[in-house]
Scaffold this motif. Sequence first.
Motif, short mmCIF file in Angstrom:
data_model
loop_
_atom_site.label_atom_id
_atom_site.label_comp_id
_atom_site.label_asym_id
_atom_site.label_seq_id
_atom_site.Cartn_x
_atom_site.Cartn_y
_atom_site.Cartn_z
N GLY A 22 6.85 7.66 -9.70
CA GLY A 22 5.80 7.72 -8.69
C GLY A 22 5.85 9.03 -7.93
N ARG A 23 4.73 9.39 -7.33
CA ARG A 23 4.65 10.65 -6.59
C ARG A 23 4.04 10.41 -5.22
N ALA A 24 4.55 11.14 -4.25
CA ALA A 24 3.93 11.14 -2.92
C ALA A 24 2.61 11.89 -3.02
N TRP A 25 1.68 11.56 -2.13
CA TRP A 25 0.41 12.27 -2.06
C TRP A 25 0.70 13.65 -1.48
N ARG A 26 0.10 14.67 -2.03
CA ARG A 26 0.36 16.06 -1.61
C ARG A 26 -0.89 16.66 -0.99
N MET A 27 -0.71 17.31 0.14
CA MET A 27 -1.79 18.05 0.79
C MET A 27 -1.47 19.53 0.62
N PRO A 28 -1.96 20.15 -0.45
CA PRO A 28 -1.63 21.57 -0.69
C PRO A 28 -2.28 22.47 0.36
N ASN A 29 -1.56 23.52 0.70
CA ASN A 29 -2.06 24.51 1.66
C ASN A 29 -2.50 23.88 2.98
N PHE A 30 -1.67 22.96 3.47
CA PHE A 30 -1.97 22.28 4.73
C PHE A 30 -2.08 23.28 5.88
N VAL A 31 -1.23 24.29 5.86
CA VAL A 31 -1.32 25.36 6.86
C VAL A 31 -1.81 26.63 6.17
N ARG A 32 -2.43 27.49 6.93
CA ARG A 32 -3.01 28.71 6.36
C ARG A 32 -1.95 29.75 6.04
N GLU A 33 -0.84 29.69 6.76
CA GLU A 33 0.19 30.71 6.62
C GLU A 33 1.55 30.04 6.76
N GLU A 34 2.50 30.40 5.90
CA GLU A 34 3.83 29.82 5.96
C GLU A 34 4.44 30.02 7.35
N GLY A 35 5.08 28.97 7.87
CA GLY A 35 5.69 29.03 9.19
C GLY A 35 4.77 28.60 10.32
N LYS A 36 3.49 28.40 10.02
CA LYS A 36 2.52 27.98 11.03
C LYS A 36 2.40 26.46 11.05
N SER A 37 1.73 25.95 12.08
CA SER A 37 1.50 24.52 12.23
C SER A 37 0.02 24.21 12.09
N ALA A 38 -0.25 22.94 11.85
CA ALA A 38 -1.62 22.43 11.87
C ALA A 38 -1.56 21.02 12.45
N THR A 39 -2.67 20.60 13.04
CA THR A 39 -2.73 19.28 13.66
C THR A 39 -3.81 18.44 12.98
N ILE A 40 -3.41 17.27 12.51
CA ILE A 40 -4.38 16.31 11.97
C ILE A 40 -5.02 15.63 13.17
N VAL A 41 -6.33 15.76 13.31
CA VAL A 41 -7.00 15.13 14.45
C VAL A 41 -7.71 13.84 14.07
N SER A 42 -8.07 13.70 12.78
CA SER A 42 -8.68 12.44 12.36
C SER A 42 -8.41 12.21 10.88
N ILE A 43 -8.42 10.94 10.49
CA ILE A 43 -8.22 10.54 9.10
C ILE A 43 -9.30 9.52 8.75
N LEU A 44 -9.91 9.69 7.60
CA LEU A 44 -10.85 8.71 7.07
C LEU A 44 -10.41 8.34 5.66
N ALA A 45 -10.16 7.07 5.43
CA ALA A 45 -9.83 6.57 4.09
C ALA A 45 -11.07 5.87 3.55
N THR A 46 -11.41 6.15 2.30
CA THR A 46 -12.56 5.52 1.65
C THR A 46 -12.10 4.88 0.35
N CYS A 47 -12.53 3.66 0.13
CA CYS A 47 -12.21 2.95 -1.11
C CYS A 47 -13.52 2.61 -1.80
N SER A 48 -13.55 2.81 -3.11
CA SER A 48 -14.79 2.58 -3.86
C SER A 48 -15.14 1.10 -4.00
N GLU A 49 -14.25 0.21 -3.61
CA GLU A 49 -14.51 -1.23 -3.65
C GLU A 49 -14.77 -1.72 -2.23
N ASP A 50 -15.90 -2.37 -2.00
CA ASP A 50 -16.26 -2.76 -0.64
C ASP A 50 -15.52 -3.98 -0.11
N SER A 51 -14.90 -4.77 -0.96
CA SER A 51 -14.25 -5.99 -0.47
C SER A 51 -12.77 -5.79 -0.13
#
Length: 151
Positions: A22-51
């Motif tokens: 198994g593999r963890a989900w990867r967010m490539p290039n999360f920051v623009r420059e190595e050594g910098k930070s970024a802040t996740i301000v919102s998350i939206l999960a979408t599933c193709s099945e409505d139930s």
Amino acid sequence: IPASGNYGANDVISMSETDLQGRAWRMPNFVREEGKSATIVSILATCSEDSVLNRLKLWFFDIEPSTATELDDNAAFTLAEADRPRMAGAPVALPAFADDGAVATAGDDDVRKRITPRLGRDVWFIVQTLDAETNELANMLLAFRFEVVWE
């Protein structure tokens, strides 16, 4: 969704269905420059099945989690002691999915999770189910959208 069967409460939803790989989900290039930070301000999960109505918890890591942590799809989530220092703060729990007609969505508009990758620019996360999910269909898709503010 890789699993061939339903998810139980506390199961992992992995990026890979291969047994014992198994593999963890990867967010490539999360920051623009190595050594910098970024802040996740919102998350939206979408599933193709409505139930689908379960809740998810996302565990973020500033270094890729080791194989000692459970990464296999449909396996019970466990966090190895060696991976605790790799965690990027507390996990984020999303509310239950809401049936939006053709899809199901869940989101949080007030996350405010700041992450500084320790190596490179990538961030990883593990998806844990908090409730059993019995409405899984073959080829069901799960996607995440992150709103990120860069340093």
